[in-house]
Design a protein around this motif. Structure first.
Motif, PDB file in Angstrom:
ATOM      1  N   ILE A   1      -3.944 -16.445 -22.585  1.00 27.13           N
ATOM      2  CA  ILE A   1      -4.192 -17.013 -23.906  1.00 27.13           C
ATOM      3  C   ILE A   1      -4.082 -15.881 -24.910  1.00 27.13           C
ATOM      4  O   ILE A   1      -4.638 -14.800 -24.695  1.00 27.13           O
ATOM      5  CB  ILE A   1      -5.587 -17.664 -23.972  1.00 27.13           C
ATOM      6  N   ARG A   2      -3.371 -16.124 -26.014  1.00 31.78           N
ATOM      7  CA  ARG A   2      -3.187 -15.102 -27.053  1.00 31.78           C
ATOM      8  C   ARG A   2      -3.836 -15.562 -28.357  1.00 31.78           C
ATOM      9  O   ARG A   2      -3.610 -16.687 -28.797  1.00 31.78           O
ATOM     10  CB  ARG A   2      -1.703 -14.845 -27.308  1.00 31.78           C
ATOM     11  N   VAL A   3      -4.613 -14.671 -28.960  1.00 34.50           N
ATOM     12  CA  VAL A   3      -5.256 -14.933 -30.245  1.00 34.50           C
ATOM     13  C   VAL A   3      -5.256 -13.648 -31.064  1.00 34.50           C
ATOM     14  O   VAL A   3      -4.873 -12.590 -30.574  1.00 34.50           O
ATOM     15  CB  VAL A   3      -6.706 -15.455 -30.068  1.00 34.50           C
ATOM     16  N   LYS A   4      -5.726 -13.755 -32.277  1.00 37.84           N
ATOM     17  CA  LYS A   4      -5.862 -12.577 -33.142  1.00 37.84           C
ATOM     18  C   LYS A   4      -7.339 -12.206 -33.242  1.00 37.84           C
ATOM     19  O   LYS A   4      -8.214 -13.068 -33.171  1.00 37.84           O
ATOM     20  CB  LYS A   4      -5.297 -12.880 -34.523  1.00 37.84           C
ATOM     21  N   ALA A   5      -7.600 -10.936 -33.400  1.00 39.26           N
ATOM     22  CA  ALA A   5      -8.981 -10.457 -33.540  1.00 39.26           C
ATOM     23  C   ALA A   5      -9.661 -11.209 -34.681  1.00 39.26           C
ATOM     24  O   ALA A   5      -9.079 -11.401 -35.740  1.00 39.26           O
ATOM     25  CB  ALA A   5      -8.994  -8.960 -33.801  1.00 39.26           C
ATOM     26  N   GLY A   6     -10.866 -11.660 -34.431  1.00 40.90           N
ATOM     27  CA  GLY A   6     -11.635 -12.383 -35.438  1.00 40.90           C
ATOM     28  C   GLY A   6     -11.395 -13.873 -35.484  1.00 40.90           C
ATOM     29  O   GLY A   6     -12.103 -14.583 -36.196  1.00 40.90           O
ATOM     30  N   ASP A   7     -10.380 -14.372 -34.760  1.00 40.88           N
ATOM     31  CA  ASP A   7     -10.135 -15.818 -34.726  1.00 40.88           C
ATOM     32  C   ASP A   7     -11.333 -16.541 -34.137  1.00 40.88           C
ATOM     33  O   ASP A   7     -11.960 -16.044 -33.191  1.00 40.88           O
ATOM     34  CB  ASP A   7      -8.919 -16.166 -33.848  1.00 40.88           C
ATOM     35  N   LYS A   8     -11.617 -17.706 -34.673  1.00 40.84           N
ATOM     36  CA  LYS A   8     -12.580 -18.599 -34.031  1.00 40.84           C
ATOM     37  C   LYS A   8     -11.783 -19.320 -32.947  1.00 40.84           C
ATOM     38  O   LYS A   8     -10.707 -19.844 -33.208  1.00 40.84           O
ATOM     39  CB  LYS A   8     -13.160 -19.582 -35.034  1.00 40.84           C
TER      40      LYS A   8
END
Length: 167
Positions: free
Chosen positions: A61-68
């Motif tokens: 799973i890929r997200v950005k720092a700080g994403d909810k």
């Protein structure tokens, strides 16, 4: 009216109307649509399935720092929950996943997440048996790679591990 005056009047009218006529005859093009924007503060949602094969899908799973982030874990199994259940346990960077899984394997009363391991965990879901879903929410940590595991007895050891990549 003399001929040259009539011609001058018609030329004046034509020159006055020519920009309007040019616009009226110009091909109609739709304005470019603005790229859809994610609602501010909206959570990134993922559905992760877990079944009798002891694998998470997707396993990355890929997200950005700080994403909810909202993870919905969907268990797929015909076995009873006591025999086959899954959870989603996101570990802090550098944590020994095998030690967390081993400690959790005897923690039935706390959904197989040992209270001793709480400081090493970012987020943990409840258990889901076949046909059930559970949800866990968290804020993505700093950029890096983080493991998520299932701590139901022997599931991590059977390969039930994934990776959260934070960019």
């Amino acid at each position: 009216m003399p001929r040259h005056s009539l011609c001058a009047a018609l030329c004046t009218v034509a020159l006055t109307l020519s920009p309007a006529l040019a616009l009226a005859q110009a091909p109609k093009t739709a304005p470019k649509a603005a790229a859809p924007k994610a609602a501010a503060g909206a959570a990134k949602t993922f559905t992760v399935t877990a079944g009798d094969t002891m694998k998470f899908a997707p396993a990355i799973i890929r997200v950005k720092a700080g994403d909810k982030v909202t993870i919905t874990l969907k268990a797929v199994s015909a076995l009873p929950k006591m025999a086959m259940a899954h959870n989603f346990v996101l570990l802090k960077a550098g944590v020994d996943a095998a030690a967390v899984a081993t400690a959790g394997s005897t923690a039935r009363d706390t959904a197989f997440v040992s209270p001793k391991s709480k400081a090493q965990i970012i987020a943990a879901s409840a258990l889901a048996g076949g046909g059930e879903t559970v949800t866990v929410e968290f804020t993505a940590p700093a950029a890096g790679k983080y493991q998520f595991i299932c701590t139901f007895p022997a599931h991590f050891q059977a390969g039930m591990v994934g990776q959260l990549i934070v960019e």
